[in-house]
Design an enzyme around this catalytic site. Structure first.
Site, PDB file in Angstrom:
ATOM      1  N   GLY A 183       0.828  -1.208   0.000  1.00  0.00           N
ATOM      2  CA  GLY A 183       0.000   0.000   0.000  1.00  0.00           C
ATOM      3  C   GLY A 183       0.856   1.249   0.000  1.00  0.00           C
ATOM      4  O   GLY A 183       1.557   1.526   0.974  1.00  0.00           O
ATOM      5  N   HIS A 447      10.811  37.542   3.786  1.00  0.00           N
ATOM      6  CA  HIS A 447      11.878  37.020   2.926  1.00  0.00           C
ATOM      7  C   HIS A 447      13.108  36.737   3.762  1.00  0.00           C
ATOM      8  O   HIS A 447      13.422  37.528   4.640  1.00  0.00           O
ATOM      9  CB  HIS A 447      12.215  38.068   1.851  1.00  0.00           C
TER      10      HIS A 447
HETATM   11  P1  NAD Z   1      -4.383   4.991   2.325  1.00  0.00           P
HETATM   12  O1  NAD Z   1      -5.788   4.929   1.872  1.00  0.00           O
HETATM   13  O2  NAD Z   1      -3.716   6.292   2.480  1.00  0.00           O
HETATM   14  O3  NAD Z   1      -3.476   4.139   1.335  1.00  0.00           O
HETATM   15  C1  NAD Z   1      -3.728   2.794   1.073  1.00  0.00           C
HETATM   16  C2  NAD Z   1      -3.061   2.450  -0.244  1.00  0.00           C
HETATM   17  O4  NAD Z   1      -3.069   1.048  -0.389  1.00  0.00           O
HETATM   18  C3  NAD Z   1      -3.763   3.036  -1.457  1.00  0.00           C
HETATM   19  O5  NAD Z   1      -2.823   3.692  -2.257  1.00  0.00           O
HETATM   20  C4  NAD Z   1      -4.382   1.820  -2.128  1.00  0.00           C
HETATM   21  O6  NAD Z   1      -4.479   1.968  -3.523  1.00  0.00           O
HETATM   22  C5  NAD Z   1      -3.402   0.748  -1.726  1.00  0.00           C
HETATM   23  N1  NAD Z   1      -3.931  -0.613  -1.713  1.00  0.00           N
HETATM   24  C6  NAD Z   1      -5.140  -1.042  -1.279  1.00  0.00           C
HETATM   25  N2  NAD Z   1      -5.237  -2.383  -1.398  1.00  0.00           N
HETATM   26  C7  NAD Z   1      -4.057  -2.821  -1.904  1.00  0.00           C
HETATM   27  C8  NAD Z   1      -3.548  -4.101  -2.245  1.00  0.00           C
HETATM   28  N3  NAD Z   1      -4.271  -5.197  -2.085  1.00  0.00           N
HETATM   29  N4  NAD Z   1      -2.290  -4.175  -2.750  1.00  0.00           N
HETATM   30  C9  NAD Z   1      -1.540  -3.055  -2.939  1.00  0.00           C
HETATM   31  N5  NAD Z   1      -1.994  -1.809  -2.625  1.00  0.00           N
HETATM   32  C10 NAD Z   1      -3.221  -1.695  -2.112  1.00  0.00           C
HETATM   33  O7  NAD Z   1      -4.356   4.140   3.670  1.00  0.00           O
HETATM   34  P2  NAD Z   1      -3.249   4.008   4.812  1.00  0.00           P
HETATM   35  O8  NAD Z   1      -1.914   4.394   4.307  1.00  0.00           O
HETATM   36  O9  NAD Z   1      -3.450   2.668   5.399  1.00  0.00           O
HETATM   37  O10 NAD Z   1      -3.730   5.100   5.845  1.00  0.00           O
HETATM   38  C11 NAD Z   1      -5.059   5.039   6.352  1.00  0.00           C
HETATM   39  C12 NAD Z   1      -5.579   6.404   6.650  1.00  0.00           C
HETATM   40  O11 NAD Z   1      -4.990   6.914   7.840  1.00  0.00           O
HETATM   41  C13 NAD Z   1      -5.241   7.441   5.583  1.00  0.00           C
HETATM   42  O12 NAD Z   1      -6.147   7.408   4.510  1.00  0.00           O
HETATM   43  C14 NAD Z   1      -5.366   8.716   6.363  1.00  0.00           C
HETATM   44  O13 NAD Z   1      -6.715   9.080   6.442  1.00  0.00           O
HETATM   45  C15 NAD Z   1      -4.874   8.317   7.742  1.00  0.00           C
HETATM   46  N6  NAD Z   1      -3.456   8.717   7.886  1.00  0.00           N
HETATM   47  C16 NAD Z   1      -3.137  10.039   7.767  1.00  0.00           C
HETATM   48  C17 NAD Z   1      -1.833  10.434   7.878  1.00  0.00           C
HETATM   49  C18 NAD Z   1      -1.508  11.894   7.754  1.00  0.00           C
HETATM   50  O14 NAD Z   1      -2.415  12.699   7.868  1.00  0.00           O
HETATM   51  N7  NAD Z   1      -0.255  12.259   7.523  1.00  0.00           N
HETATM   52  C19 NAD Z   1      -0.823   9.514   8.113  1.00  0.00           C
HETATM   53  C20 NAD Z   1      -1.170   8.182   8.221  1.00  0.00           C
HETATM   54  C21 NAD Z   1      -2.499   7.795   8.114  1.00  0.00           C
END
Ligand code: NAD
Ligand code: FAD
Length: 473
Positions: A183, A447
């Site tokens: 992911g 700046h």
């Molecule tokens: P995410 O939704 O950001 O990313 C998940 C990724 O996994 C996506 O790109 C998706 O296409 C991919 N994916 C899904 N199934 C897959 C598979 N079978 N094989 C390969 N890739 C696959 O989810 P996350 O990284 O788990 O984070 C969860 C949530 O937590 C985020 O959406 C966000 O809301 C929150 N979060 C926020 C922050 C921040 O604000 N900086 C940091 C961490 C988490």
């Protein structure tokens, strides 16, 4: 009419949504009970999310800079990492913050119950405490702020510490020689960055054609380029077909048109494929609360559910699953309960990916505008023309503003570069203030700072930037 100030409100869940709701409710004079399994409030964000990940990312950036310093004539010996001290520093940060919330809770006379809540009916909760006792408690209003948990792919579920979710990855039990991140979203890239800086050879597998699918491609490109150097491999359009535990690691097979190496063994695997709302609260079916198809609790703009006595906020009600969205929803729900005329209708909710470079955006994205067939004008300021970016030796960044071509109003802002997460707040303010290109252009910025690039992007919109040259046609 009910005297709102005599209401007793229960908040289930002590995350950034729940504790913000509980504290504001107490400040508004309501009687408040906050229920969470941890010893102090904090939720996912403080105990196993935003805060520990940012503490580790800070260290990752420091390690990276010790390598970069060679370019500036400063040589460090390769840093050595004492994992146990790093872990205790991170734990110390969590303890200070959550302990502080415990204190604030006491000062406000919020009744904090360490336990888990289940519904008996719309206004009565069964609360099981850590010590095994269970109480039945009645309230006038209940706010559900139970958050979310890591999504699980059944085929990747192996009961072994070698397969981690974000929680176990943040525990940092060791630094595996090889790590596969499944992911390429927020968690995968943030924690992948941490492990790569600590010495793991990190590979990322993402099923879609690009990393961070929610962000504009031009913002992702500089990060992708840097990650290609930092990570062992980035496999796009690829999924994990199977995982098998072997004596020396996890054997993973990959599926997808672009796959080069179909099978590989990794010391550890981090599964970060999204999060699921915690809406399966025992007894919720005894209320009128409705849960939608993706598991999110349904609410209106006051965050009230279909059950008039019950409100819900944060990750459990929908995306974006971000701490600042949760806390603002918490405030709105409490104000609605207190009888204020309010609605949760932000112009923009910022998103920040705390990688290096950081990516941040708010409001409309170019990708969304294209999907909606919406007319926009985009002004981009490359950080190669920013004095401050040059002094930091980080010129790969870019600031762009998306404008309405007619009204010249700011519709969205996107930034990639160091500190983008801090810079985006100005974009959010611009959107909340309905700022136009002229407002941003006429705002004198200090700046030399990276913040100037926001003003510069507005100048680019008018074709009047003196920091970039565009020959007249
Ligand atoms: P995410 O939704 O950001 O990313 C998940 C990724 O996994 C996506 O790109 C998706 O296409 C991919 N994916 C899904 N199934 C897959 C598979 N079978 N094989 C390969 N890739 C696959 O989810 P996350 O990284 O788990 O984070 C969860 C949530 O937590 C985020 O959406 C966000 O809301 C929150 N979060 C926020 C922050 C921040 O604000 N900086 C940091 C961490 C988490
Ligand atoms: P949560 O923080 O999930 O809290 C819910 C609480 O409710 C938990 O303590 C849970 O134990 C408790 N609970 C659940 N059921 C019950 C019950 N029946 N009874 C009592 N208590 C219950 N967001 C950002 O904005 N910025 C970031 O940098 C960021 N980084 C992240 C990094 C990681 C690794 C992860 C996993 C998430 C990150 N997030 C980030 C997302 C952020 O953590 C969530 O959006 C935020 O915590 C949601 O807040 P919440 O109040 O809705 O719920």
């Amino acid at each position: 009419m009910t005297d709102t100030l005599n209401l007793h409100v229960a908040v289930i869940g002590g995350g950034p949504g729940g504790y913000a709701a509980a504290f504001l409710a107490a400040d508004l004079g309501l009687k408040v009970t906050l229920i969470d399994p941890e010893v102090n409030p904090g939720g996912v964000c403080l105990y196993r999310g935003c805060i520990p990940s940012k503490a580790l990312l800070h260290v990752a950036k420091l390690i990276d800079e010790t390598h970069q310093a060679k370019n500036w004539g400063v040589e460090y010996a390769d840093p050595t990492v004492d994992l146990s001290r790093l872990r205790s520093w991170k734990e110390g940060v969590i303890k200070k913050l959550t302990g502080g919330l415990g204190q604030l809770s006491k000062q406000r006379k919020v009744e904090y119950i360490q336990g888990r809540a289940a519904f008996d009916n719309s206004t009565t909760l069964r609360v099981s405490r850590g010590n095994g006792s269970t109480d039945s408690l009645s309230f006038d209003r209940i706010i559900i702020a139970t958050g979310s948990r890591p999504a699980i792919i059944p085929s990747l579920k192996l009961e072994t510490p070698r397969v981690m979710d974000s929680t176990s990855a943040l525990d940092l039990s060791d630094v595996p020689a090889t790590l596969l991140v499944v992911g390429g979203g927020y968690i995968g890239l943030e924690l992948g960055t941490v492990y790569a800086a600590l010495g793991s050879k990190v590979s990322v597998v993402e099923m879609l054609p690009g990393l961070l699918p929610g962000a504009d491609r031009d913002l992702v490109l500089p990060l992708h380029k840097r990650l290609e150097k930092m990570f062992a491999s980035i496999m796009l359009n690829t999924t994990v077909a199977s995982v098998k535990q072997e004596a020396n690691g996890i054997r993973v097979t990959f599926d997808g048109a672009d796959v080069k190496e179909r099978e590989k063994v990794f010391d550890k695997v981090l599964v970060s494929v999204g999060r699921k709302p915690n809406s399966e609260i025992p007894g919720l079916e005894k209320t009128k609360v409705k849960v939608g198809q993706r598991g999110f609790i349904q609410v209106n703009k006051q965050l009230q559910t279909d059950d008039p006595a019950i409100y819900a906020i944060g990750d459990v009600v929908g995306e974006p699953m971000l701490a600042h969205k949760a806390s603002h929803e918490g405030r709105t729900a409490v104000e609605a309960i207190a009888g204020h005329k309010v609605a949760f209708e932000p112009n923009a909710i910022p998103a920040v990916v705390f990688t290096d470079p950081e990516i941040a955006w708010c409001g409309l994205t170019e990708t969304q505008a294209q999907k909606d067939n919406r007319q926009i004008k985009v002004a981009k300021f490359p950080w190669g023309a920013s004095g401050r970016a040059l002094t930091l030796d980080r010129t790969e960044g870019m600031t762009k503003i998306i404008f309405d071509p007619e009204s010249e109003r700011v519709l969205g802002v996107g930034i990639v570069g160091v500190g983008a997460g801090e810079l985006i707040a100005e974009g959010v303010l611009a959107m909340e203030m309905a700022a136009t290109a002229t407002d941003v252009e006429l705002t004198i910025h200090p700046h030399p700072t990276l913040s100037e690039t926001t003003m510069n992007a507005a100048e680019v919109f008018f074709g009047t930037s003196t920091d970039v040259y565009r020959p007249k046609r």
